[in-house]
Structures are given as structure tokens and as C-alpha cells.
Design an enzyme around this catalytic site. Structure first.
Site, PDB file in Angstrom:
ATOM      1  N   SER A 312       0.846  -1.199   0.000  1.00  0.00           N
ATOM      2  CA  SER A 312       0.000   0.000   0.000  1.00  0.00           C
ATOM      3  C   SER A 312       0.879   1.246   0.000  1.00  0.00           C
ATOM      4  O   SER A 312       1.771   1.387   0.849  1.00  0.00           O
ATOM      5  CB  SER A 312      -0.880   0.059   1.241  1.00  0.00           C
ATOM      6  OG  SER A 312      -1.969  -0.802   1.115  1.00  0.00           O
ATOM      7  N   ASN A 338      -0.084  -8.859  12.412  1.00  0.00           N
ATOM      8  CA  ASN A 338       0.822  -7.771  12.041  1.00  0.00           C
ATOM      9  C   ASN A 338       0.181  -6.417  12.280  1.00  0.00           C
ATOM     10  O   ASN A 338      -1.043  -6.262  12.233  1.00  0.00           O
ATOM     11  CB  ASN A 338       1.280  -7.892  10.576  1.00  0.00           C
ATOM     12  CG  ASN A 338       0.391  -7.118   9.625  1.00  0.00           C
ATOM     13  OD1 ASN A 338       0.558  -5.911   9.422  1.00  0.00           O
ATOM     14  ND2 ASN A 338      -0.606  -7.794   9.067  1.00  0.00           N
ATOM     15  N   ALA A 339       1.055  -5.456  12.560  1.00  0.00           N
ATOM     16  CA  ALA A 339       0.672  -4.042  12.570  1.00  0.00           C
ATOM     17  C   ALA A 339       1.881  -3.309  12.008  1.00  0.00           C
ATOM     18  O   ALA A 339       2.709  -2.774  12.746  1.00  0.00           O
ATOM     19  CB  ALA A 339       0.346  -3.551  13.976  1.00  0.00           C
ATOM     20  N   MET A 340       2.000  -3.376  10.679  1.00  0.00           N
ATOM     21  CA  MET A 340       3.143  -2.712  10.034  1.00  0.00           C
ATOM     22  C   MET A 340       2.969  -1.190  10.124  1.00  0.00           C
ATOM     23  O   MET A 340       3.945  -0.453  10.251  1.00  0.00           O
ATOM     24  CB  MET A 340       3.259  -3.118   8.566  1.00  0.00           C
ATOM     25  CG  MET A 340       3.388  -4.619   8.288  1.00  0.00           C
ATOM     26  SD  MET A 340       4.748  -5.425   9.130  1.00  0.00           S
ATOM     27  CE  MET A 340       6.146  -4.569   8.471  1.00  0.00           C
ATOM     28  N   LEU A 342       1.428   0.642   7.629  1.00  0.00           N
ATOM     29  CA  LEU A 342       1.505   1.167   6.267  1.00  0.00           C
ATOM     30  C   LEU A 342       2.812   1.909   5.945  1.00  0.00           C
ATOM     31  O   LEU A 342       2.790   3.039   5.427  1.00  0.00           O
ATOM     32  CB  LEU A 342       0.299   2.073   5.966  1.00  0.00           C
ATOM     33  CG  LEU A 342      -1.075   1.399   6.009  1.00  0.00           C
ATOM     34  CD1 LEU A 342      -2.190   2.440   5.835  1.00  0.00           C
ATOM     35  CD2 LEU A 342      -1.203   0.316   4.952  1.00  0.00           C
ATOM     36  N   CYS A 397      -7.322  -1.536   6.174  1.00  0.00           N
ATOM     37  CA  CYS A 397      -6.220  -1.874   7.074  1.00  0.00           C
ATOM     38  C   CYS A 397      -6.704  -1.663   8.514  1.00  0.00           C
ATOM     39  O   CYS A 397      -7.139  -0.568   8.869  1.00  0.00           O
ATOM     40  CB  CYS A 397      -5.015  -0.980   6.771  1.00  0.00           C
ATOM     41  SG  CYS A 397      -3.653  -1.348   7.855  1.00  0.00           S
ATOM     42  N   ASN A 460      -9.040  -8.445   3.834  1.00  0.00           N
ATOM     43  CA  ASN A 460      -7.861  -7.927   4.521  1.00  0.00           C
ATOM     44  C   ASN A 460      -7.766  -8.614   5.894  1.00  0.00           C
ATOM     45  O   ASN A 460      -8.632  -9.425   6.250  1.00  0.00           O
ATOM     46  CB  ASN A 460      -7.970  -6.403   4.673  1.00  0.00           C
ATOM     47  CG  ASN A 460      -6.591  -5.738   4.697  1.00  0.00           C
ATOM     48  OD1 ASN A 460      -5.632  -6.308   5.215  1.00  0.00           O
ATOM     49  ND2 ASN A 460      -6.495  -4.551   4.145  1.00  0.00           N
ATOM     50  N   THR A 461      -6.753  -8.278   6.650  1.00  0.00           N
ATOM     51  CA  THR A 461      -6.506  -8.957   7.930  1.00  0.00           C
ATOM     52  C   THR A 461      -7.621  -8.669   8.940  1.00  0.00           C
ATOM     53  O   THR A 461      -8.320  -7.659   8.860  1.00  0.00           O
ATOM     54  CB  THR A 461      -5.153  -8.512   8.519  1.00  0.00           C
ATOM     55  OG1 THR A 461      -5.151  -7.092   8.602  1.00  0.00           O
ATOM     56  CG2 THR A 461      -3.998  -8.967   7.651  1.00  0.00           C
ATOM     57  N   GLY A 535      -0.469 -14.437   0.431  1.00  0.00           N
ATOM     58  CA  GLY A 535       0.309 -13.608   1.351  1.00  0.00           C
ATOM     59  C   GLY A 535       1.101 -14.458   2.323  1.00  0.00           C
ATOM     60  O   GLY A 535       2.199 -14.934   2.022  1.00  0.00           O
TER      61      GLY A 535
HETATM   62  C1  LIG Z   1       3.078  -8.167   6.835  1.00  0.00           C
HETATM   63  C2  LIG Z   1       1.791  -7.824   6.129  1.00  0.00           C
HETATM   64  C3  LIG Z   1       1.699  -6.619   5.445  1.00  0.00           C
HETATM   65  C4  LIG Z   1       0.522  -6.284   4.788  1.00  0.00           C
HETATM   66  N1  LIG Z   1       0.442  -5.096   4.119  1.00  0.00           N
HETATM   67  C5  LIG Z   1      -0.665  -4.800   3.414  1.00  0.00           C
HETATM   68  C6  LIG Z   1      -0.742  -3.609   2.661  1.00  0.00           C
HETATM   69  O1  LIG Z   1       0.193  -2.812   2.600  1.00  0.00           O
HETATM   70  N2  LIG Z   1      -1.886  -3.360   1.980  1.00  0.00           N
HETATM   71  C7  LIG Z   1      -2.961  -4.210   1.992  1.00  0.00           C
HETATM   72  O2  LIG Z   1      -3.964  -3.937   1.327  1.00  0.00           O
HETATM   73  N3  LIG Z   1      -2.909  -5.356   2.701  1.00  0.00           N
HETATM   74  C8  LIG Z   1      -1.798  -5.672   3.405  1.00  0.00           C
HETATM   75  N4  LIG Z   1      -1.735  -6.835   4.112  1.00  0.00           N
HETATM   76  C9  LIG Z   1      -2.876  -7.768   4.057  1.00  0.00           C
HETATM   77  C10 LIG Z   1      -2.638  -8.847   2.997  1.00  0.00           C
HETATM   78  O3  LIG Z   1      -2.547  -8.292   1.711  1.00  0.00           O
HETATM   79  C11 LIG Z   1      -3.755  -9.900   3.024  1.00  0.00           C
HETATM   80  O4  LIG Z   1      -4.981  -9.279   2.771  1.00  0.00           O
HETATM   81  C12 LIG Z   1      -3.842 -10.631   4.364  1.00  0.00           C
HETATM   82  O5  LIG Z   1      -2.574 -10.899   4.883  1.00  0.00           O
HETATM   83  C13 LIG Z   1      -4.594 -11.943   4.208  1.00  0.00           C
HETATM   84  O6  LIG Z   1      -3.930 -12.805   3.326  1.00  0.00           O
HETATM   85  P1  LIG Z   1      -2.973 -14.005   3.828  1.00  0.00           P
HETATM   86  O7  LIG Z   1      -3.742 -14.771   4.855  1.00  0.00           O
HETATM   87  O8  LIG Z   1      -2.673 -14.799   2.597  1.00  0.00           O
HETATM   88  O9  LIG Z   1      -1.767 -13.365   4.396  1.00  0.00           O
HETATM   89  C14 LIG Z   1      -0.589  -7.178   4.813  1.00  0.00           C
HETATM   90  C15 LIG Z   1      -0.487  -8.375   5.531  1.00  0.00           C
HETATM   91  C16 LIG Z   1       0.681  -8.705   6.185  1.00  0.00           C
HETATM   92  C17 LIG Z   1       0.747  -9.999   6.947  1.00  0.00           C
END
Ligand SMILES: Cc1cc2nc3c(=O)[nH]c(=O)nc-3n(C[C@H](O)[C@H](O)[C@H](O)COP(=O)(O)O)c2cc1C
Length: 575
Positions: A312, A338-340, A342, A397, A460-461, A535
Site C-alpha cells: 500500500s 501484524n501491525a506494520m 503502512l 487496514c 484484509n486482515t 500472502g
Molecule cells: C506483513 C503484512 C503486510 C501487509 N500489508 C498490506 C498492505 O500494505 N496493503 C494491503 O492492502 N494489505 C496488506 N496486508 C494484508 C494482505 O494483503 C492480506 O490481505 C492478508 O494478509 C490476508 O492474506 P494471507 O492470509 O494470505 O496473508 C498485509 C499483511 C501482512 C501480513
């Protein structure tokens, strides 16, 4: 000042290899990677040499015996010791991991020559310890206070005039290591280099520690010198935001990367997918946030991904939250939090990453976020300068420093209308990414469809707030403690969400959330998704997951009499 810390941590100590690192959590401050300097106490304790050079290390220096901190690891790829005569070259506090390497090499019966450099005698590290384990130790100080007067690379050059080695192991300041690579390349000696970058997740998920598309936390930190050729090693590194910053003004390439060879994906008729007017060679992409750099995205394409999704990106550069930013909920669960926050270089500085990713001829989806209509219009306008195929708006997010847009449907609708107005004349479709953190995701998706969204990405998460039971405080570095769950914990719920979205929508659905296998893709497709993002599975399955899923999908399609994966989409609704 460097202090040595001793931890009784038998599980970590037993698993540790020289060159690996642990993540040290200083609660309430940060979590940082530290190389393992030694394993001692009969293999039950680890030693860490920590230099006082930032908030976290400074606060660690104030700790006393018995204070609580967190340790996890060991992580990364350490030194691979070969041959019988080894030269170890260390500068500054980079000497720390080399002591452990020297001890392991001595146990294997190797002859070791150690060249240790520092500005002055008082800054020399571990000279007595290297002696004690039987190494031939030679010292270089810049002020001549002990040993050779000059820098350690000069000492190396003069040593190699008369002596030969099977291998050089090196750790220290990056420009010194770059010089070592040049010297040993000319001398024809295989060399391994321990590289330092900003580490956040520590297990290959977030890509913050990127170096030329490699992740220092998993592909390194110890690299063969040849692997570093053609990367930015010795020229530039990345800030916490992922922005490129110069470390060597003499690099003629400035902040550019060496272009990767142009890559065109193979033709796979069973998997070819058409969506929003875009032709995807196959429907398996990476998920947003699994990599900041264009070089890493390019590597996903080489590994078989049929589309690439960026991190993002917003209007302004932001560095994200302090660590801990990512961890596994419990060992072996493959569910993560996670709590990066953004982190991103800002859209205007994202061009070089797009250029690097675009060396692979697969559709590129630029994932963006914004706080309001103005920002979203601005981000969309800048995006038009880039060769992207699709925009994905991250409305969901769960741990931003502003209320995520999906909680404010009226504002989100205005944002979607504003972005659409900017990009639609240029035939760039818009996907909106949602999460189940709101009550009525299907209802919101219908509103967005009416506002002009061309696709919905889900999920999303999932919101959570993990607490450390010993300290009774939130674990994540996000000041509110909130984060989002990903990985296996999302597989079942994600499929359910896609099923309910397909019931209500006419626009296509992009699935994300706990995809680990072809079976997951088939379930998501039958529930209604047309494109699939991977992911968290990258953490345990690596880049090989793209090809594995594609091969298993093709078998399934052939064996069950389908002509193309598109025939699976929505099948569960037609029974
Ligand atoms: C470390 C990390 C960083 C992420 N950064 C973003 C992001 O920048 N933008 C976004 O739309 N989703 C972000 N996500 C969410 C993922 O794109 C995805 O929607 C979520 O992890 C579920 O998929 P997964 O179970 O395959 O990981 C992030 C997830 C993780 C774990």
C-alpha cells in the site's frame, strides 16, 4: 560503547548457527535484530554484543540482571564454512558474529586467521577471545594505537600478497565489506558477507529488509559475495519507509537498480484469466504488503505469479510502527498478527520500484491508501504516471493511525467516485479491498459497486489485539496495540465472505486470505473469486508456492473435464 548480554535460552542456543540473529524485544520501545555473538554455558546460553547506538539499544544498556525482555529466533541463513584455511575479517562491532563463526570453525579443525579492525585500540572487540580459541589474530587500527596502522582492508590486501585462504568470512561496515569483496574477487577467494538492513518481520513476510529482491532476514543475512553483485549492496539501502537512501556518493548508478532481464511468463491456456479488461497469464498473484521492492515483485513473477500487487502506497512517506510489527500467533500455527502501520516511500518516490517490477511482463496492481477524498484524488493522479494495469484501494487496514475507510461508507463512496473520475478515462480499473471487520461487508460492497468500483478484493486482515501474558501489555508496537490476523486463521472465513459477496455482486471478486494450496484456490473460485492473492503462505512455503499451486490447479482442471479455470468461478452457487 558495546555491552555483552548473556541470556539463558537453551532452545535458541541449541538451534543457533554462526551468522544468524535473534529479535530482541525491549517492551514498550522496539524490537531489533541482533547477531548471535556466541553460544556458551554448555550450549544453553547465547551471547549478544549490543552497541549503544539508538533508542532501543540505549534502553537495553540500562537494563539489569533479571529484567524482562523478549527473545525470538534464531533467524536467517548463517555462515557456511568450507575449506581448511579460513580468513575472518571484521570491522567495528561487526566482529561480534565472527567470534561464533571462528569457534565453530575451530571445532571443525580449521586454521583461522582473524583480521580485526577498529578506529583505535579501545574500540577493538574480542581480540583476546579469538586468541583463546587458537586463532592467529592480527589487528589494524586507524590511529595506529595497536597493530597495523590503517584500515582492515589494507591489512587484508597485504596479507593476501603472501598467504592463501580457502574462504573469507566478513562482517563490518558496509563500505568496508564492499572493498573486501573487491579484494577477494581479484584474489579468487570465495567470500561470505553478513549484511545489515532494517528488519521488521524477521521471517520473509514484509520485505522491509530487501536487498536487490533478496530478503536479508531469510535469504541472508550471510550472502555469498557473488549474490550481492548487481544489487545495491555498497551503494544504497532502505529507510524504514522503504525509501532508497544513498550510503556511497561514489556509486555512479545513484539510487537506481541494475535492471533485471526482461521476463515474459509462459502461456498456460488452462489458467489464462480475463478480468476487468486485463489479460492475466494466470490468476495467482501475491498479496499486498508482501514486499516493498520492485525487484522482489519481479522475483514473484519469475516464480510463476500471474500478477503482481504492490505494498500500500500513500501520498506521503511514512515509516510505519515500531517493532514488534509481525509475529506468529503461536508456534507452528501459520497464523500471524501484524501491525506494520503502512510503511511506504510515498507514491512520488515509488517509481523506481514500479520500473523494477515491470521488467516482468505481467499485470501490475498498484495498491494505494488515502485518508480523505483530496488525498485519494492526488494518489490516483500520480498513479497515472506509472505503467500499471489496475489500482487496488486499501479501505480496510485494521491498524492505521486513522479510522479505516470501510468504517465510513459515505466517505469511502466519495473516495471511490473521486478515484474513478481520475483513472477511468485512462482505462485503469479500480478494485476496493475490504475486510470482515465491519458488520455488513456484502452491503458495503454493493454500495461500492454502485459508486463505480470495478472489483472487490476480500479479505484484509482480521482485527485483534494480542497481549503478552507475562507483562500484561499489548505486544505490537502500534501504540493502540491493534493489529490484523493473517494466514491459516483466515482460510475458512475468507471463503465464506467471498461466497456471500458473489451472491450480491455483478463485479468480479479477488480472493485473499489464508490461501495455501490449489484446494484453497478451487474453493475460493467455486465460491465466486476470479483472481487469487497469496500472502502469509509465502512465509512457510516460499516462492515455490506459485508454481506448486498452478501445477496442482492444472491437474485438477484437466482431470475434471474443465477447459479453463474460469469455468470454476461461482460454481458453488449454480448447484
Ligand atoms: C506483513 C503484512 C503486510 C501487509 N500489508 C498490506 C498492505 O500494505 N496493503 C494491503 O492492502 N494489505 C496488506 N496486508 C494484508 C494482505 O494483503 C492480506 O490481505 C492478508 O494478509 C490476508 O492474506 P494471507 O492470509 O494470505 O496473508 C498485509 C499483511 C501482512 C501480513
Amino acid at each position: 560503547e558495546v555491552k555483552t548480554f548473556l541470556f539463558i535460552a537453551d532452545a535458541i542456543a541449541r538451534a543457533s548457527e554462526p551468522g544468524q540473529f535473534v529479535m530482541v524485544w525491549n517492551p514498550g520501545v522496539d524490537e531489533i535484530p541482533i547477531s548471535i555473538a556466541d553460544v556458551s554455558g554448555g550450549g544453553e546460553q547465547i551471547e549478544l554484543a549490543i552497541a549503544d547506538r539508538g533508542d532501543c539499544t540505549h534502553s537495553l544498556h540500562q537494563k539489569h540482571e533479571g529484567d524482562l525482555i523478549g527473545l525470538r529466533g534464531p533467524y536467517g541463513r548463517g555462515f557456511r564454512i568450507h575449506g581448511s584455511r579460513i580468513c575472518i575479517v571484521g570491522g567495528g562491532y561487526g566482529v561480534a558474529p565472527l567470534l561464533f563463526a571462528a569457534r565453530r570453525a575451530r571445532e571443525l579443525g580449521k586454521d583461522i586467521t582473524v583480521l580485526v579492525g577498529a578506529r583505535s585500540e579501545s574500540e577493538l572487540l574480542y581480540v583476546a577471545e579469538f586468541h583463546d580459541i587458537g586463532c592467529d589474530v592480527r589487528v589494524a587500527t586507524e590511529d595506529g594505537s595497536q597493530g597495523f596502522r590503517g584500515v582492515v582492508t589494507e591489512l587484508l590486501s597485504s596479507t593476501l600478497r603472501d598467504e592463501d585462504f580457502d574462504q573469507v568470512l566478513c562482517c563490518g561496515p558496509e563500505l568496508m565489506m564492499k572493498r573486501v569483496c573487491g579484494i577477494t574477487k581479484r584474489a579468487g577467494i570465495p567470500t561470505q558477507i553478513a549484511v545489515e538492513r532494517i528488519v521488521k518481520c524477521s521471517c520473509g513476510a514484509c520485505g522491509s529488509c530487501d536487498l536487490g529482491g533478496y530478503r536479508v532476514c531469510t535469504d541472508g543475512p550471510v550472502f555469498d559475495a557473488e549474490e550481492l553483485e548487481g544489487t545495491e549492496f555498497g551503494c544504497w539501502k532502505r529507510a524504514k519507509s522503504g525509501k532508497r537512501i544513498q550510503i556511497n556518493n561514489n556509486c555512479s548508478s545513484g539510487l537506481s537498480s541494475v535492471p533485471s532481464p526482461a521476463f515474459t511468463p509462459e502461456y498456460e491456456p488452462l489458467l489464462e484469466t480475463h478480468l476487468c479488461g486485463i489479460e492475466f497469464p494466470n490468476p495467482i498473484a501475491n498479496a499486498a504488503g508482501f514486499g516493498v521492492s520492485g525487484k522482489l515483485l519481479y522475483r514473484y513473477a519469475i516464480a510463476g505469479a500471474g500478477a503482481l500487487v504492490t505494498k500500500s502506497v500513500g501520498v506521503r512517506e511514512q515509516e510505519g510502527y515500531p517493532n514488534p510489527t509481525f509475529f506468529e500467533v503461536a508456534p507452528q500455527t501459520q497464523s500471524y498478527v501484524n501491525a506494520m502501520g503502512l510503511p511506504n516511500p510515498g507514491i512520488r518516490d515509488y517509481g523506481p520500484e514500479i520500473e523494477d517490477a515491470k521488467r516482468a511482463n505481467v499485470p501490475l496492481i498498484l495498491n494505494v491508501f488515502a485518508r480523505d477524498v483530496e488525498e485519494s484524488r492526488e494518489v490516483a493522479k500520480v498513479a497515472l504516471n506509472y505503467p500499471i494495469e489496475m489500482l487496488e484501494f486499501n479501505a480496510s487496514c485494521p491498524h492505521t493511525d486513522f479510522v479505516s475507510m470501510e468504517n465510513n461508507p459515505k466517505l469511502l463512496r466519495s473516495i471511490i467516485e473521486a478515484i474513478r473520475e481520475v483513472i477511468h478515462p485512462h482505462h485503469i480499473p479500480l478494485a476496493v479491498k475490504l475486510s470482515p471487520n465491519i458488520g455488513d461487508i456484502a452491503g458495503l460492497a454493493m454500495t461500492l459497486e454502485r459508486a463505480g468500483a470495478d472489483a472487490i478484493t476480500a479479505i484484509n486482515t482480521v482485527l485483534c489485539r494480542p497481549i503478552d501474558r507475562t507483562l500484561d501489555i499489548p505486544i505490537l508496537g502500534n501504540p493502540t496495540g491493534y493489529g490484523g490476523k493473517s494466514g491459516r486463521a483466515l482460510t475458512a472465513g475468507g471463503k465464506q465472505v467471498v461466497f456471500s459477496l458473489y451472491e450480491e455482486l455483478k463485479i468480479p471478486i479477488i480472493a485473499v486470505g489464508g490461501i495455501y494450496s490449489a484446494k484453497d484456490v478451487i474453493d475460493y473460485a467455486r465460491n465466486g473469486a476470479s483472481l487469487f492473492q497469496i500472502g502469509s503462505a509465502l512465509v512457510t512455503q516460499g516462492h515455490g508456492i506459485f508454481r506448486k499451486i498452478k501445477e496442482d490447479l492444472k491437474d485438477y482442471i484437466r482431470n475434471n473435464g474443465y477447459k479453463n479455470i474460469g469455468e470454476l468461478v461461482g460454481e458453488a452457487h449454480r448447484r
